[in-house]
Design a protein around this motif. Structure first.
Motif, PDB file in Angstrom:
ATOM      1  N   UNK A 257      12.160-113.932  -2.362  1.00 25.65           N
ATOM      2  CA  UNK A 257      10.993-114.358  -1.447  1.00 25.65           C
ATOM      3  C   UNK A 257      10.566-115.667  -2.116  1.00 25.65           C
ATOM      4  N   UNK A 258      10.406-116.929  -1.470  1.00 27.58           N
ATOM      5  CA  UNK A 258       9.872-118.032  -1.879  1.00 27.58           C
ATOM      6  C   UNK A 258       8.860-118.263  -0.807  1.00 27.58           C
ATOM      7  N   UNK A 259       7.554-118.655  -1.152  1.00 26.08           N
ATOM      8  CA  UNK A 259       6.405-118.861  -0.200  1.00 26.08           C
ATOM      9  C   UNK A 259       5.897-120.525  -0.854  1.00 26.08           C
ATOM     10  N   UNK A 260       6.109-121.246   0.255  1.00 25.81           N
ATOM     11  CA  UNK A 260       5.614-122.531  -0.154  1.00 25.81           C
ATOM     12  C   UNK A 260       6.235-123.315  -1.416  1.00 25.81           C
ATOM     13  N   UNK A 261       7.332-122.952  -1.714  1.00 25.24           N
ATOM     14  CA  UNK A 261       7.877-123.439  -3.280  1.00 25.24           C
ATOM     15  C   UNK A 261       7.874-124.723  -3.408  1.00 25.24           C
ATOM     16  N   UNK A 262       7.964-125.132  -4.725  1.00 28.80           N
ATOM     17  CA  UNK A 262       8.184-126.585  -5.297  1.00 28.80           C
ATOM     18  C   UNK A 262       9.792-126.750  -5.113  1.00 28.80           C
ATOM     19  N   UNK A 263      10.402-127.262  -4.157  1.00 30.43           N
ATOM     20  CA  UNK A 263      11.875-127.382  -4.007  1.00 30.43           C
ATOM     21  C   UNK A 263      12.560-128.736  -4.667  1.00 30.43           C
ATOM     22  N   UNK A 264      11.661-129.741  -4.571  1.00 26.71           N
ATOM     23  CA  UNK A 264      12.011-131.142  -5.003  1.00 26.71           C
ATOM     24  C   UNK A 264      10.874-131.830  -5.597  1.00 26.71           C
ATOM     25  N   UNK A 265      11.001-131.926  -6.818  1.00 25.65           N
ATOM     26  CA  UNK A 265       9.837-132.769  -7.559  1.00 25.65           C
ATOM     27  C   UNK A 265       9.651-133.932  -7.160  1.00 25.65           C
ATOM     28  N   UNK A 266      10.475-134.810  -6.864  1.00 21.44           N
ATOM     29  CA  UNK A 266      10.269-136.229  -6.317  1.00 21.44           C
ATOM     30  C   UNK A 266       9.575-136.181  -4.902  1.00 21.44           C
ATOM     31  N   UNK A 315      14.303-115.311   1.481  1.00 17.96           N
ATOM     32  CA  UNK A 315      13.348-115.204   2.742  1.00 17.96           C
ATOM     33  C   UNK A 315      12.656-116.441   2.128  1.00 17.96           C
ATOM     34  N   UNK A 316      12.612-117.564   3.016  1.00 16.58           N
ATOM     35  CA  UNK A 316      11.598-118.740   2.685  1.00 16.58           C
ATOM     36  C   UNK A 316      10.471-118.764   3.895  1.00 16.58           C
ATOM     37  N   UNK A 317       9.186-118.690   3.302  1.00 17.12           N
ATOM     38  CA  UNK A 317       8.074-118.946   4.042  1.00 17.12           C
ATOM     39  C   UNK A 317       7.382-120.247   3.767  1.00 17.12           C
ATOM     40  N   UNK A 318       6.833-120.921   4.785  1.00 15.94           N
ATOM     41  CA  UNK A 318       6.174-122.316   4.419  1.00 15.94           C
ATOM     42  C   UNK A 318       5.303-122.498   5.688  1.00 15.94           C
ATOM     43  N   UNK A 319       3.919-122.979   5.379  1.00 19.60           N
ATOM     44  CA  UNK A 319       3.109-123.564   6.599  1.00 19.60           C
ATOM     45  C   UNK A 319       3.481-125.076   6.850  1.00 19.60           C
ATOM     46  N   UNK A 320       3.633-125.071   8.249  1.00 17.94           N
ATOM     47  CA  UNK A 320       4.007-126.578   8.541  1.00 17.94           C
ATOM     48  C   UNK A 320       2.877-127.509   7.908  1.00 17.94           C
ATOM     49  N   UNK A 321       1.624-127.413   8.004  1.00 11.93           N
ATOM     50  CA  UNK A 321       0.618-128.506   7.675  1.00 11.93           C
ATOM     51  C   UNK A 321       0.460-128.462   6.124  1.00 11.93           C
ATOM     52  N   UNK A 322       1.388-127.859   5.240  1.00 12.71           N
ATOM     53  CA  UNK A 322       1.332-127.739   3.894  1.00 12.71           C
ATOM     54  C   UNK A 322       1.200-129.492   3.186  1.00 12.71           C
TER      55      UNK A 322
END
Length: 384
Positions: A257-266, A315-322
């Protein structure tokens, strides 16, 4: 009297000097911006100051100074010296004031300064009344503390917090995990409070921190763990991703489960430049500065361009306004997952700041996590 011919060279010298001054200033400003952007990713910071004050108390209704934080809808916490309150949604607003209801914990006194935040307070007992033990994980740099909540079976949920965070940030999912009867461990890693510092005193964006997660899983194995579910928020998601890419224990992970993960540093750096009103090229420079200061190959940390070889259901969770880790990072990972036939359940939340999906819609968040983990509560471990 000075002739026109004599005046022109003097004017040119002044213009050249002014141009050099402007150029030096621009270079200095760009360099400062790049260093500042680098600091946002790798500087170690420990938080703990107050950010609001109690203006009125009536029964279990608390009125706070209105700030961008205290005025947000959803469920949050107010912490002050030795106590805390879980606060519900805003029920009333007035100029400079917001009123919320105390849902759990103590009622603060009038005038109390406190910290209003999106993570539970204290430890599992303080936050939820759930018993736990403190254990020390032997990492390569020294012992790092972890909370361990007992459960049934040998599939453990191991939680990893984000950049400059604390273990308590991972306690949002504990009630669901505990209801399912799964053992739970919230870990710390290098540069955390109570954990050993990194050799250079800087964060490495998951590039070295994953080894502390690996040490935690090895420690869990000595206590009976055989399989794992990994839960990572913000930079904790990148730590999980690097663990899946590099650890020989990656095959023991059944679900993630990832919540708002850092997926790409750039992409994160580019968002940081936008947040600070800097031109886009400063993001590239700040990334180069980060690489120079840490020795980290930031391109390798892109889970989009370099997805892990071990890819359990996610399970990938992310808020749209992040505005910390833009949701475009999540879109990129989902697209990469499609190409690789990686089973990713993507759940965007239309509201909420960084890692605040639980806060803005706890019912939905808990349901998603519970459904995703339900198969893991079986005696035979995780099943679809």
């Amino acid at each position: 009297m000075t002739s026109g011919g004599e005046g022109r060279p003097r004017w040119r010298r002044k213009a050249l000097f002014a141009g050099v001054v402007v150029l030096v200033a621009l270079v200095a400003a760009t360099g400062a911006g790049a260093w500042y952007g680098s600091d946002q990713g790798i500087k170690v910071i420990h938080y703990g100051t107050s950010n609001t004050r109690v203006l009125a108390v009536e029964g279990d209704w608390v009125t706070l100074e209105q700030t961008p934080e205290t005025g947000k809808p959803g469920t949050y916490w107010l912490e002050w010296t030795g106590a805390y309150s879980m606060l519900g949604d805003v029920v009333a607003r007035a100029p400079g004031r917001v009123t919320r209801q105390v849902l759990r914990g103590a009622v603060p006194s009038l005038g109390t300064p406190g910290f209003f935040g999106n993570v539970p307070p204290g430890d599992p007992e303080v936050a939820w009344g759930i018993g736990f033990t403190e254990t020390m994980v032997p990492t390569e740099l020294g012992p790092a503390p972890a909370w361990q909540v007992p459960g049934k079976g040998d599939t453990w949920v191991v939680a990893v917090h984000g950049q400059n965070g604390r273990r308590k940030a991972e306690l949002k999912i504990l009630p669901v995990v505990h209801r399912l009867g799964l053992p739970f461990m919230a870990v710390s890693y290098r540069n955390d409070e109570g954990a050993p510092p990194s050799p250079d005193g800087l964060l490495h964006l998951g590039d070295s921190e994953w080894r502390d997660l690996e040490a935690a899983l090895r420690h869990a194995q000595t206590m009976g763990a055989r399989r794992f579910v990994l839960y990572g928020t913000s930079m904790g998601g990148q730590i999980v991703g690097q663990f899946l890419a590099r650890s020989p224990l990656a095959g023991l992970v059944d679900r993630v489960i990832m919540d708002a993960p850092m997926i790409d540093v750039r992409m994160t750096a580019e968002q940081g430049a936008r947040n600070n009103g800097m031109p886009g090229f400063v993001a590239g420079l700040s990334t180069l500065v980060t690489e120079w200061r840490t020795g980290v190959d930031t391109d390798r940390l892109s889970l989009i361009r370099h997805p892990p070889a071990t890819r359990p259901p996610l399970l990938l969770i992310h808020t749209v306004p992040d505005t910390d880790h833009p949701i475009q990072e999540a879109y990129g990972l989902v697209e990469a997952g499609r190409r690789l036939h990686w089973r990713i359940q993507f759940e965007p939340f239309p509201a909420g700041a960084h890692t605040e999906a639980w806060n803005v819609d706890r019912a939905r968040y808990d349901r998603l996590v519970g459904d995703f983990l339900a198969g893991c509560a079986l005696p035979t471990g995780c099943r679809a």
